[in-house]
Design an enzyme around this catalytic site. Structure first.
Site, PDB file in Angstrom:
ATOM      1  N   ILE A  72       0.839  -1.203   0.000  1.00 31.76           N
ATOM      2  CA  ILE A  72       0.000   0.000   0.000  1.00 31.76           C
ATOM      3  C   ILE A  72       0.874   1.252   0.000  1.00 31.76           C
ATOM      4  CG2 ILE A  72      -1.935   1.144   1.162  1.00 31.76           C
ATOM      5  CD1 ILE A  72      -2.654  -1.684   0.210  1.00 31.76           C
ATOM      6  N   CYS A 139       9.808   1.267   8.930  1.00 29.24           N
ATOM      7  CA  CYS A 139      10.245   2.199   7.892  1.00 29.24           C
ATOM      8  C   CYS A 139      11.759   2.116   7.698  1.00 29.24           C
ATOM      9  CB  CYS A 139       9.871   3.614   8.323  1.00 29.24           C
ATOM     10  SG  CYS A 139      10.008   4.809   7.014  1.00 29.24           S
ATOM     11  N   GLY A 281      -6.729  -8.531  11.755  1.00 29.39           N
ATOM     12  CA  GLY A 281      -6.297  -7.699  10.634  1.00 29.39           C
ATOM     13  C   GLY A 281      -6.981  -8.082   9.344  1.00 29.39           C
TER      14      GLY A 281
HETATM   15  O1  RRO Z   1       1.126   0.906   4.103  1.00 30.49           O
HETATM   16  C1  RRO Z   1       1.648  -0.202   3.938  1.00 30.49           C
HETATM   17  O2  RRO Z   1       1.971  -0.621   2.815  1.00 30.49           O
HETATM   18  C2  RRO Z   1       1.927  -1.093   5.080  1.00 30.49           C
HETATM   19  C3  RRO Z   1       2.397  -0.684   6.314  1.00 30.49           C
HETATM   20 BR1  RRO Z   1       2.701   1.095   6.760  1.00 30.49          BR
HETATM   21  C4  RRO Z   1       2.688  -1.650   7.310  1.00 30.49           C
HETATM   22  O3  RRO Z   1       3.142  -1.373   8.426  1.00 30.49           O
HETATM   23  N1  RRO Z   1       2.493  -2.948   6.999  1.00 30.49           N
HETATM   24  C5  RRO Z   1       2.021  -3.333   5.789  1.00 30.49           C
HETATM   25  O4  RRO Z   1       1.839  -4.534   5.552  1.00 30.49           O
HETATM   26  N2  RRO Z   1       1.759  -2.409   4.840  1.00 30.49           N
END
Ligand code: RRO
Length: 324
Positions: A72, A139, A281
Site C-alpha cells: 500500500i 520504515c 487484521g
Molecule cells: O502501508 C503499507 O503498505 C503497510 C504498512 Br505502513 C505496514 O506497516 N504494513 C504493511 O503490511 N503495509
C-alpha cells in the site's frame, strides 16, 4: 472479560491491526450501527507520517492461497490532515456517549528518523482524544536503508529518543523481518516502551503472469507497483504464534499479538502464549464483523487471562536456547 492494558480499561481483548479497518469509511457504510456495536475494544488508526503521502502505484494487492500480499505504501493525509480531518471523526466514533462506553483511540505513527517520530509523538501527546501511541518501526532508515525496527541497537536509540515526548502509553510495533525479534522487543522495553505489538507483515513478493513472449531469458516483472510487499492472513498465523510466544517469554511489558487470526480459537492461542490483547487484521477485510464474533465467542467460552506459568512455559525461554 475486561482487560487492563497500559492503564487503559478495555471491554475485551480484541483490537484491530493498524491499517486493516477504516472506521471512518465503515461509519459511512454501517452508519450508527457501527457506533452501537463497535467491533474492537480499542481502535488503532492507520499509520500516519509527518507529510502527506500518495502511497504506492497500483497494483497494491496480490492474493495467495492462504494470505494477502499488500504494498500500500502508507498513503495518508500527513499529521496536519489527520489532526484536522480524521481525528475529530475518529473521536466521534470512539468517544462514547448515549450509553456507549468510550473506546480508547491509539494513533499509529511512522517516521524515517528519530526526529520525525519525535515530532509525531509530541503532536499526538497534545491531543486528549488520543489514548495511546503506536510506533510503526518498519520504515527504512533514510541513511542506512535498513528497517529502523530490524536492528535492536537502532530501535533502542529511536524509542529512547521519542519516549520523553509523551506521557501516553507507547506501543512499539515490531517487524517480523529480522533475525532476532525478542532482542528487538527487549530493546524497545529497555528504551521505555509500555507495550510491544507483533507481527507486522512478512516481506514477500509476487511476479506478474508471463507476458507470453516466451523464451528462457524472458524477464518477469513484479506484480506489485511497489515491487515488494508484506504477507498477512492465515498463512502467517504459525509464524505469528511463534514470534509472539518468543517475545512474551522475554519481556515484562504487555504484548499485542496478531497475525492471521480468524477465530476465537486463534485468538486464544495467542493469549495462551502470553499476549494480553489480540488484533484482527486481514480477516476484517473479508468480514468486518470478525472481531465482534471473536470477542463474543471468547466471552462465552472458558476465556482466561494467560497464567504466569503459561507465559514462562516456552521453549523460547533464554535457558532453553541452545546457544546458552
Ligand atoms: O502501508 C503499507 O503498505 C503497510 C504498512 Br505502513 C505496514 O506497516 N504494513 C504493511 O503490511 N503495509
Amino acid at each position: 472479560m475486561s482487560v487492563e492494558f497500559c492503564g487503559l480499561q478495555l471491554a475485551h481483548p480484541i483490537v484491530n491491526g493498524s491499517g486493516t479497518f477504516d472506521a471512518i469509511a465503515a461509519r459511512g457504510v454501517f452508519g450508527e450501527q457501527l457506533l452501537q456495536e463497535f467491533p474492537f475494544a480499542a481502535y488503532v488508526s492507520k499509520t500516519i507520517t509527518l507529510e502527506p503521502r500518495a502511497g504506492n502505484p497500483p497494483p497494491r494487492l496480490w492474493e495467495t492461497p492462504a494470505g494477502l500480499i499488500n504494498s500500500i505504501g502508507l498513503p495518508n493525509k500527513g499529521l496536519h490532515g489527520y489532526l484536522l480531518e480524521d481525528l475529530p471523526q475518529l473521536a466521534e466514533i470512539t468517544g462514547g456517549g448515549d450509553g456507549r462506553a468510550a473506546i480508547p483511540l491509539i494513533t499509529n505513527v511512522m517516521g524515517a528518523t528519530a526526529e520525525e517520530l519525535a515530532r509525531l509523538v509530541e503532536a499526538c501527546d497534545a491531543q486528549s482524544q488520543i489514548a495511546a501511541i503506536e510506533l510503526n518501526v518498519s520504515c527504512p532508515n533514510v541513511k542506512t536503508g535498513l528497517d529502523i525496527g530490524a536492528d535492536p541497537l537502532q530501535l533502542e536509540q529511536v524509542v529512547s529518543a521519542v519516549r520523553g515526548h509523551t506521557s501516553k502509553p507507547l506501543i512499539v510495533k515490531l517487524t517480523p523481518n529480522t533475525a532476532d525479534v525478542p532482542a528487538c522487543a527487549l530493546a524497545a522495553e529497555a528504551a521505555g516502551a509500555d507495550a510491544v505489538s507483533l507481527i507486522n507483515t512478512l516481506r514477500a513478493t509476487a511476479l506478474a503472469p508471463p507476458a507470453g513472449r516466451g523464451g528462457a531469458d524472458e524477464r518477469r516483472d513484479r506484480w506489485l507497483g511497489g515491487g515488494n510487499g508484506g504477507l498477512s492472513g492465515p498463512a502467517i498465523r504459525p509464524v505469528a504464534l511463534a514470534q509472539v510466544a518468543a517475545v512474551a517469554a522475554r519481556v515484562t511489558v504487555p504484548v499485542v499479538g496478531m497475525g492471521g487470526v480468524q477465530s476465537a480459537a486463534h485468538a486464544q492461542d495467542l493469549l495462551d502464549v502470553g499476549a494480553t490483547l489480540v488484533a484482527v487484521g486481514t480477516e476484517s477485510f473479508r468480514d468486518p464483523a470478525t472481531a465482534t464474533r471473536i470477542a463474543r465467542e471468547l466471552a462465552s467460552s472458558a476465556f482466561t487471562q494467560p497464567s504466569a506459568s503459561l507465559r514462562g512455559h516456552s521453549d523460547d525461554r533464554p535457558n532453553h536456547r541452545s546457544e546458552e
